[in-house]
Design a protein around this motif. Structure first.
Motif, PDB file in Angstrom:
ATOM      1  N   ARG A 117       3.583  29.008 -32.363  1.00 22.27           N
ATOM      2  CA  ARG A 117       3.561  30.391 -31.847  1.00 22.27           C
ATOM      3  C   ARG A 117       4.405  30.518 -30.589  1.00 22.27           C
ATOM      4  NH1 ARG A 117      -2.264  30.354 -33.020  1.00 22.27           N
ATOM      5  NH2 ARG A 117      -2.387  30.988 -35.197  1.00 22.27           N
ATOM      6  N   HIS A 118       5.667  30.346 -30.790  1.00 17.80           N
ATOM      7  CA  HIS A 118       6.618  30.470 -29.686  1.00 17.80           C
ATOM      8  C   HIS A 118       7.773  31.302 -30.208  1.00 17.80           C
ATOM      9  CE1 HIS A 118       9.376  27.255 -31.357  1.00 17.80           C
ATOM     10  NE2 HIS A 118       8.344  27.250 -32.149  1.00 17.80           N
ATOM     11  N   LEU A 119       8.779  31.533 -29.396  1.00 23.45           N
ATOM     12  CA  LEU A 119       9.936  32.302 -29.869  1.00 23.45           C
ATOM     13  C   LEU A 119      10.812  31.400 -30.734  1.00 23.45           C
ATOM     14  CD1 LEU A 119      10.971  34.119 -26.562  1.00 23.45           C
ATOM     15  CD2 LEU A 119       9.839  35.132 -28.544  1.00 23.45           C
ATOM     16  N   ALA A 120      11.174  31.902 -31.902  1.00 23.62           N
ATOM     17  CA  ALA A 120      12.072  31.110 -32.761  1.00 23.62           C
ATOM     18  C   ALA A 120      13.371  30.791 -32.014  1.00 23.62           C
ATOM     19  CB  ALA A 120      12.370  31.872 -34.049  1.00 23.62           C
ATOM     20  N   SER A 121      13.755  31.688 -31.116  1.00 21.39           N
ATOM     21  CA  SER A 121      15.031  31.498 -30.405  1.00 21.39           C
ATOM     22  C   SER A 121      14.989  30.315 -29.441  1.00 21.39           C
ATOM     23  CB  SER A 121      15.405  32.766 -29.643  1.00 21.39           C
ATOM     24  OG  SER A 121      14.383  33.092 -28.724  1.00 21.39           O
ATOM     25  N   GLU A 122      13.799  29.711 -29.225  1.00 24.57           N
ATOM     26  CA  GLU A 122      13.724  28.533 -28.352  1.00 24.57           C
ATOM     27  C   GLU A 122      14.354  27.300 -28.991  1.00 24.57           C
ATOM     28  OE1 GLU A 122       9.631  28.072 -27.129  1.00 24.57           O
ATOM     29  OE2 GLU A 122       9.632  30.095 -26.274  1.00 24.57           O
ATOM     30  N   GLY A 123      14.697  27.402 -30.263  1.00 25.90           N
ATOM     31  CA  GLY A 123      15.239  26.222 -30.962  1.00 25.90           C
ATOM     32  C   GLY A 123      16.722  25.962 -30.737  1.00 25.90           C
ATOM     33  N   TRP A 124      17.435  26.863 -30.073  1.00 29.14           N
ATOM     34  CA  TRP A 124      18.882  26.666 -29.897  1.00 29.14           C
ATOM     35  C   TRP A 124      19.183  25.395 -29.095  1.00 29.14           C
ATOM     36  CZ3 TRP A 124      22.494  29.213 -32.475  1.00 29.14           C
ATOM     37  CH2 TRP A 124      22.193  30.466 -33.025  1.00 29.14           C
ATOM     38  N   HIS A 125      20.136  24.609 -29.566  1.00 30.58           N
ATOM     39  CA  HIS A 125      20.498  23.362 -28.870  1.00 30.58           C
ATOM     40  C   HIS A 125      21.854  22.864 -29.371  1.00 30.58           C
ATOM     41  CE1 HIS A 125      18.941  21.911 -32.726  1.00 30.58           C
ATOM     42  NE2 HIS A 125      19.624  20.796 -32.521  1.00 30.58           N
TER      43      HIS A 125
ATOM     44  N   GLN B 285      17.031  28.711 -12.732  1.00 34.41           N
ATOM     45  CA  GLN B 285      16.194  29.342 -13.771  1.00 34.41           C
ATOM     46  C   GLN B 285      16.837  30.626 -14.284  1.00 34.41           C
ATOM     47  OE1 GLN B 285      12.608  29.688 -11.572  1.00 34.41           O
ATOM     48  NE2 GLN B 285      11.797  27.733 -12.304  1.00 34.41           N
ATOM     49  N   ILE B 286      17.371  31.421 -13.345  1.00 30.45           N
ATOM     50  CA  ILE B 286      17.969  32.711 -13.743  1.00 30.45           C
ATOM     51  C   ILE B 286      19.213  32.481 -14.603  1.00 30.45           C
ATOM     52  CG2 ILE B 286      19.171  34.750 -12.824  1.00 30.45           C
ATOM     53  CD1 ILE B 286      17.092  34.633 -10.474  1.00 30.45           C
ATOM     54  N   PHE B 287      20.045  31.527 -14.189  1.00 24.37           N
ATOM     55  CA  PHE B 287      21.245  31.237 -14.989  1.00 24.37           C
ATOM     56  C   PHE B 287      20.867  30.715 -16.379  1.00 24.37           C
ATOM     57  CE2 PHE B 287      24.017  30.900 -11.048  1.00 24.37           C
ATOM     58  CZ  PHE B 287      24.798  31.991 -11.390  1.00 24.37           C
ATOM     59  N   LYS B 288      19.878  29.816 -16.419  1.00 27.86           N
ATOM     60  CA  LYS B 288      19.473  29.258 -17.721  1.00 27.86           C
ATOM     61  C   LYS B 288      19.013  30.382 -18.652  1.00 27.86           C
ATOM     62  CE  LYS B 288      16.427  26.074 -16.723  1.00 27.86           C
ATOM     63  NZ  LYS B 288      15.575  24.874 -16.755  1.00 27.86           N
ATOM     64  N   GLN B 289      18.208  31.275 -18.073  1.00 23.79           N
ATOM     65  CA  GLN B 289      17.681  32.380 -18.873  1.00 23.79           C
ATOM     66  C   GLN B 289      18.826  33.285 -19.357  1.00 23.79           C
ATOM     67  OE1 GLN B 289      15.261  35.067 -16.641  1.00 23.79           O
ATOM     68  NE2 GLN B 289      14.115  35.744 -18.440  1.00 23.79           N
ATOM     69  N   TYR B 290      19.770  33.547 -18.468  1.00 21.70           N
ATOM     70  CA  TYR B 290      20.887  34.421 -18.834  1.00 21.70           C
ATOM     71  C   TYR B 290      21.756  33.770 -19.923  1.00 21.70           C
ATOM     72  CZ  TYR B 290      25.124  37.231 -18.432  1.00 21.70           C
ATOM     73  OH  TYR B 290      26.216  38.015 -18.707  1.00 21.70           O
ATOM     74  N   PHE B 291      22.043  32.488 -19.758  1.00 24.22           N
ATOM     75  CA  PHE B 291      22.869  31.794 -20.761  1.00 24.22           C
ATOM     76  C   PHE B 291      22.155  31.759 -22.120  1.00 24.22           C
ATOM     77  CE2 PHE B 291      24.795  29.164 -17.051  1.00 24.22           C
ATOM     78  CZ  PHE B 291      25.665  30.206 -16.750  1.00 24.22           C
ATOM     79  N   ASN B 292      20.834  31.489 -22.076  1.00 23.84           N
ATOM     80  CA  ASN B 292      20.076  31.476 -23.336  1.00 23.84           C
ATOM     81  C   ASN B 292      20.128  32.838 -24.020  1.00 23.84           C
ATOM     82  OD1 ASN B 292      19.383  28.885 -22.877  1.00 23.84           O
ATOM     83  ND2 ASN B 292      17.276  29.289 -22.250  1.00 23.84           N
TER      84      ASN B 292
END
Ligand SMILES: O=C(O)CCC(=O)C(=O)O
Ligand SMILES: [Fe+2]
Length: 370
Positions: A160-168, A294-301
């Motif tokens: 139960r997480h965001l599917a988009s967390e799988g990007w790598h 954190q902000i950059f990571k979130q923006y890039f994701n």
């Protein structure tokens, strides 16, 4: 965890082992002219799956071009330019897949020491056989059964997480990460749709940053870290002793490495955002504050996951093959099916990631080619 200081300072130098390359040596060797495609694959039917990323070849068997170095070199250049290339219904076996994995890098000039990647959390230690029934640590078995053991079913709490967390991108926690990856899906869930894979262009993500943020990103480094593999190795009592990882470049067993945030692809000469998603999610961006990291990571994701016009989504049929360039694309699996899905993946090791200040963005380079 990032260190508890305000500005995240550069980490200790990458550990070096007996035969390790230094962070400095590879970039000097690698800064060079982009490679030119000779046109040898134009005779095969193909189309661009989207304007930005992906090409599909409909009527060529990889085994027919396996001994043609000119075609394989053109294939590697095509993969590096298009990000990912698809081949339908292939008869290639896992040994031939390994030959292809080694050749794509070699023919485009990777260091002679480079090898295929052997995952530290490998098949032998967990008794996982490839589709042909043998143990082979140079093949990563992509298996719904193994994934369900490790991560639970898609109905579990863990899912139960965001599917988009799988990007790598693959194995970026290594000092010498991957250039090419070749995945053959041998079993698709029967009578079921699902299990598509998506890729996103790191070149195009870079092109969507403003010149001001590009100029900043060009100067930064990111720490790639994968604590989950430490947990898996503990759970399975896998002893990560020296020598386990096959390639001499892979020193240290912490699943952690520092790389330029923006990376030049040596084949195309194009800049790509590299320090994002996947292992950087558990790591951090250096040289900025924790909050900025954190902000950059979130923006890039967000740029990767929420721009479907820089992604391509592939629906697999049995025995299809995808080849991608891990230096310049991100990818993610889709966990939306119940049946068995399995495949064989070869990951070859490339160069130590570097940033060449003279390199250009993809859009700049394509505009100049016209
Ligand atoms: O199973 C998939 O669709 C992709 C898995 C993956 O991340 C890989 O093969 O590197
Ligand atoms: Fe992957």
């Amino acid at each position: 965890m990032a260190p508890s200081v305000d500005v995240i300072s550069p980490s200790a130098p990458t550990p070096t082992g007996k035969a390790a390359l230094t962070q400095e040596s590879t970039p000097k060797n690698y800064i060079r002219e982009p490679l030119k495609y000779s046109g040898s694959l134009d005779a095969y039917k193909n189309f661009d799956v989207t304007p930005v990323i992906g090409r599909e070849f409909s009527d060529v068997q990889l085994t027919d071009i396996l001994s043609d170095d000119n075609k394989l070199r053109d294939l590697a250049i095509t993969v590096s330019r298009r990000g990912v290339v698809f081949f339908r219904n292939q008869d290639i076996n896992s040994d031939q897949q390994k030959v292809l994995g080694q050749k794509l890098g070699e023919l485009t000039g990777k260091p002679a020491t480079s090898k295929l990647h052997r995952h530290a959390v490998n098949n032998s230690k967990r008794n996982i056989t490839v589709n042909e029934g043998k143990l082979d640590d140079e093949i990563s078995v992509i298996s719904s059964d193994v994934n369900r053991q490790l991560y639970g079913s898609r109905f579990s709490n863990a899912s139960r997480h965001l599917a988009s967390e799988g990007w790598h991108a693959d194995i970026t926690f290594e000092n010498v990460p991957s250039d090419y990856a070749i995945l053959k899906i041998t079993d698709t869930p029967e009578d079921q749709s699902g299990g598509d894979t998506l890729w996103a262009s790191g070149y195009e993500v870079y092109d969507r940053l403003s010149p001001a943020i590009q100029a900043l990103a060009d100067t930064l480094q990111a720490v790639h870290y994968q604590p989950r593999f430490n947990e898996i190795s503990k759970e399975h009592k896998i002893d990560l002793i020296e020598g386990d990882r096959g390639a001499p470049e892979n020193t240290g067993y912490s699943f952690k490495a520092t790389h330029p945030l923006v990376r030049t692809n040596p084949v195309t000469g194009w800049k790509s955002l590299f320090g994002a998603a996947g292992q950087v999610e558990s790591g951090w961006i250096e040289g900025v504050t924790k909050r900025e990291s954190q902000i950059f990571k979130q923006y890039f994701n967000q740029l990767i996951a929420e721009n479907h016009d820089l992604q391509v989504r592939y629906k697999w049929n049995k025995d299809d093959v995808a080849i991608w360039d891990n230096r310049s694309v991100f990818h993610t699996a889709t966990n939306d099916y119940d049946g068995k899905r399995q495949g064989n993946r070869v990951v070859s090791l490339g160069e130590i990631p570097y940033y060449d200040p003279a390199s250009t963005s993809r859009r700049e380079a394509l505009a100049a080619e016209i």
